[in-house]
Design a protein around this motif. Structure first.
Motif, short mmCIF file in Angstrom:
data_model
loop_
_atom_site.label_atom_id
_atom_site.label_comp_id
_atom_site.label_asym_id
_atom_site.label_seq_id
_atom_site.Cartn_x
_atom_site.Cartn_y
_atom_site.Cartn_z
N LYS A 7 9.64 -98.58 3.92
CA LYS A 7 8.74 -99.07 4.98
C LYS A 7 7.76 -100.10 4.41
O LYS A 7 7.57 -101.17 4.99
CB LYS A 7 7.99 -97.91 5.62
CG LYS A 7 6.99 -98.34 6.70
CD LYS A 7 6.31 -97.13 7.33
CE LYS A 7 5.23 -97.55 8.32
NZ LYS A 7 4.56 -96.41 8.98
N ILE A 22 3.57 -106.22 11.84
CA ILE A 22 4.74 -105.37 11.95
C ILE A 22 4.29 -103.93 12.10
O ILE A 22 3.29 -103.52 11.50
CB ILE A 22 5.67 -105.57 10.73
CG1 ILE A 22 7.02 -104.90 10.94
CG2 ILE A 22 5.02 -105.08 9.46
CD1 ILE A 22 8.08 -105.39 9.94
N PHE A 24 5.72 -99.64 13.32
CA PHE A 24 6.85 -98.74 13.43
C PHE A 24 6.56 -97.70 14.51
O PHE A 24 5.45 -97.17 14.59
CB PHE A 24 7.12 -98.06 12.09
CG PHE A 24 7.54 -99.02 11.00
CD1 PHE A 24 8.86 -99.12 10.61
CD2 PHE A 24 6.59 -99.85 10.39
CE1 PHE A 24 9.24 -100.02 9.61
CE2 PHE A 24 6.97 -100.75 9.39
CZ PHE A 24 8.29 -100.84 9.01
N SER A 69 14.15 -94.76 14.86
CA SER A 69 12.84 -95.41 14.84
C SER A 69 12.99 -96.83 15.40
O SER A 69 14.10 -97.33 15.54
CB SER A 69 12.26 -95.48 13.43
OG SER A 69 13.03 -96.38 12.63
N ILE A 71 11.29 -100.78 14.89
CA ILE A 71 10.40 -101.71 14.18
C ILE A 71 9.95 -102.76 15.19
O ILE A 71 10.79 -103.39 15.85
CB ILE A 71 11.10 -102.38 12.99
CG1 ILE A 71 11.61 -101.34 12.00
CG2 ILE A 71 10.14 -103.35 12.29
CD1 ILE A 71 12.46 -101.92 10.87
N SER A 72 8.66 -102.95 15.33
CA SER A 72 8.10 -103.94 16.25
C SER A 72 7.49 -105.08 15.45
O SER A 72 6.80 -104.84 14.45
CB SER A 72 7.04 -103.30 17.14
OG SER A 72 6.43 -104.25 17.99
N TYR A 129 21.59 -100.98 13.65
CA TYR A 129 20.39 -101.46 14.35
C TYR A 129 20.78 -102.23 15.61
O TYR A 129 21.93 -102.63 15.78
CB TYR A 129 19.56 -102.37 13.44
CG TYR A 129 20.22 -103.72 13.16
CD1 TYR A 129 19.86 -104.85 13.89
CD2 TYR A 129 21.22 -103.85 12.18
CE1 TYR A 129 20.46 -106.08 13.65
CE2 TYR A 129 21.81 -105.07 11.93
CZ TYR A 129 21.44 -106.19 12.67
OH TYR A 129 22.04 -107.40 12.45
N ALA A 147 3.82 -98.89 18.56
CA ALA A 147 3.91 -99.19 17.13
C ALA A 147 2.59 -99.65 16.52
O ALA A 147 2.53 -99.97 15.33
CB ALA A 147 4.97 -100.25 16.90
N GLU A 171 11.65 -106.50 18.78
CA GLU A 171 11.82 -105.18 18.17
C GLU A 171 13.24 -104.93 17.70
O GLU A 171 14.19 -105.60 18.13
CB GLU A 171 11.40 -104.06 19.13
CG GLU A 171 12.18 -103.97 20.41
CD GLU A 171 11.66 -104.86 21.51
OE1 GLU A 171 12.43 -105.15 22.44
OE2 GLU A 171 10.50 -105.31 21.43
N THR A 174 16.43 -98.80 14.94
CA THR A 174 17.16 -98.53 13.70
C THR A 174 17.59 -97.06 13.63
O THR A 174 17.06 -96.20 14.35
CB THR A 174 16.31 -98.83 12.45
OG1 THR A 174 15.49 -97.69 12.14
CG2 THR A 174 15.42 -100.05 12.66
N PHE A 178 11.87 -93.95 10.04
CA PHE A 178 10.58 -94.43 9.51
C PHE A 178 9.44 -93.67 10.16
O PHE A 178 9.44 -93.44 11.38
CB PHE A 178 10.40 -95.93 9.80
CG PHE A 178 11.32 -96.82 9.04
CD1 PHE A 178 11.21 -96.96 7.66
CD2 PHE A 178 12.32 -97.54 9.69
CE1 PHE A 178 12.06 -97.79 6.95
CE2 PHE A 178 13.17 -98.38 8.99
CZ PHE A 178 13.05 -98.51 7.62
#
Length: 382
Positions: A7, A22, A24, A69, A71-72, A129, A147, A171, A174, A178
Motif C-alpha cells: 500500500k 490516493i 483505499f 478493495s 483504490i481511489s 482489477y 477512501a 478508481e 482490486t 488493502f
C-alpha cells in the motif's frame, strides 16, 4: 509482500507518476448511495447518462467477483485561465467548464490507473482489477468519499482539503485486501452558497441534485433546450461551474500541476460565430481532444446560438439567417430562428417571417413563432 508495505509503495509510486491524492476503500455495498439512487429514480432526477443497474452501481463485487478493495485516485486541475481572450461586442465568446479544459481527463486518469495496475501486477501474482473513470458503473464520488479523498459537499462534488473540488476522480477495484483509509469529515456546515447560487435550482438540497435541471446536463442534451432554461445558460457551451465558483472551500484553489491539463484559451473560450457553420472535420480538429466534445458538435452549436441570443448580438444576424435557411437539422434551424426573434433587428425578423412560409417541420415552425412572439412582446412593451 506485506499488504501494508505494498500500500505504501503504491502511494509513493502514485506521487511519482503525478497522482495528486490516493486513497483505499472497502468493497462493502454502498448502502446509502443505493437508497439515494432509488430516491433519484423515484423523483425522476436521473440524467439518463448513468451506466449499469442499481446493483452494479452500488456493489463492487458485481464488477469484479473477487473484489477485496478499491483504490481511489484524484488529480487536481486548473481553475483559472491564463491569458483569457476578451469577449467583444462583435466577437462574443462562449465558455467550456473547467472540467473540460486541456486533454480529456478520461484518458489522463485511465493512463494513470493503467500505470498503477502495471506496477501492482509486477509485484503481485494473479492480480485482478477493474478500473473506471466517470463513465463506469461505480460512483467516483462515493468511492472517493469512502477512501478519504475528500467529503461530499452540498454541491454534489468531492471537496478535498488540499485542492478543493477541482479534482478529477477515478478508481480501481482490486482483489487485494488493502486496509481502508478513514473518510474526511464533512465541513460544509451551515453554508448554502452553492444551493443559493445554482441558476436553475438543480441543487434541491445539500447533496441532492436534480440532473434534469442541472445546466451541466442541459448543455449536453441534443434536442431543443426547454424554454425556461434558455435565459439561464448564458454563454456556457458545455458544463457549468457556478456551484464550484461560489464554494468557500475553493477560494484560492488553482493548481497547474499537469501540463496536459493546461487549456488552450481559444479552444475553451472560443468565438461563437465561427461555431455556427463548423464542419465535423473542423469541430474534431479544434475540440476533439477535450472532454466537452464527447456529444459531438450539435449541442455545442445549439448552445452557441442561444449564447448569441443571450448577448443579442446583432453582428451574428447574417450567420444566423444562413443557419436558419440552410442547416438540415431541425434543432439548429429552429433555435436559430428563435434567436433571430430575440435579437430582433428588422432584417432578423423579416428573415424569420420569410423562412416561415416555406418551413415544413412543426418543431421549427413553433420556434419561429416563439421568436416572433418574443419580438412582438418586446416591441409592444417599448
Amino acid at each position: 509482500m506485506e499488504v501494508e508495505q505494498l500500500k505504501q509503495e503504491i502511494i509513493d509510486y502514485g506521487k511519482q507518476i503525478g497522482i495528486d491524492k490516493i486513497g483505499f476503500a472497502s468493497v462493502d455495498v454502498f448502502s446509502e448511495l443505493k437508497a439515494r439512487l432509488k430516491r433519484q429514480e423515484e423523483l425522476s432526477y436521473k440524467s439518463g447518462f448513468e451506466k449499469g443497474s442499481l446493483e452494479e452501481r452500488t456493489n463492487p463485487a458485481k464488477m469484479l467477483p473477487e473484489a477485496q478493495s478499491i483504490i481511489s485516485i484524484a488529480l487536481a486541475y486548473p481553475s483559472r485561465l491564463k491569458d483569457a481572450p476578451k469577449s467583444t461586442k462583435t466577437d462574443r465568446r462562449g465558455l467550456f467548464c473547467r472540467a473540460s479544459w486541456g486533454k480529456d481527463y478520461h484518458h489522463i486518469l485511465r493512463e494513470k490507473l493503467e500505470q498503477l495496475a502495471t506496477f501492482i501486477g509486477d509485484r503481485v501474482y494473479a492480480f485482478h482489477y477493474k478500473s473506471m473513470v466517470d463513465t463506469g458503473e461505480l460512483s467516483d464520488r462515493a468511492v472517493a468519499e469512502r477512501a478519504g479523498i475528500g467529503f461530499s459537499g452540498k454541491n454534489c462534488a468531492i471537496i478535498t482539503p488540499e485542492f478543493g473540488s477541482y479534482v478529477y476522480l477515478g478508481e480501481m477495484i482490486t482483489n487485494i485486501p488493502f486496509p481502508p483509509d478513514s473518510p474526511v469529515e464533512d465541513s460544509c456546515g451551515d453554508c448554502t452558497k452553492c444551493i443559493d447560487a445554482c441558476p436553475t435550482g438543480a441543487l434541491v438540497q445539500g447533496g441532492q441534485l436534480n440532473a434534469q435541471k442541472c445546466i451541466a446536463f442541459l448543455t449536453q442534451t441534443k434536442g431543443f433546450l426547454p424554454d425556461q432554461y434558455r435565459s439561464k445558460i448564458g454563454n456556457r457551451l458545455y458544463g457549468c461551474d457556478t456551484c464550484q465558483l461560489v464554494c468557500p472551500k475553493n477560494r484560492n484553489m488553482n493548481f497547474h500541476l499537469h501540463p496536459e491539463m493546461e487549456p488552450d484559451p481559444e479552444v475553451v473560450k472560443p468565438k461563437l460565430k465561427p461555431l455556427l457553420k463548423m464542419s465535423n472535420r473542423e469541430f474534431k480538429g479544434k475540440f476533439g481532444d477535450i472532454s466537452g466534445s464527447w456529444r459531438g458538435k450539435k449541442p455545442i452549436q445549439r448552445n452557441a446560438i442561444i449564447a448569441l441570443a443571450h448577448y443579442k448580438d446583432e453582428s451574428a444576424v447574417g450567420d444566423l439567417i444562413d443557419v436558419m435557411n440552410d442547416d438540415p437539422r431541425p434543432v439548429i434551424r429552429g433555435t436559430a430562428a428563435w434567436a433571430l426573434g430575440k435579437i430582433g433587428t428588422n432584417a432578423a425578423v423579416k428573415a424569420v417571417q420569410t423562412a416561415k412560409k416555406r418551413e415544413n417541420n412543426e418543431d421549427v415552425l413553433l420556434e419561429m413563432e416563439k421568436g416572433l412572439n418574443y419580438y412582438n412582446s418586446s416591441t409592444d412593451s417599448n
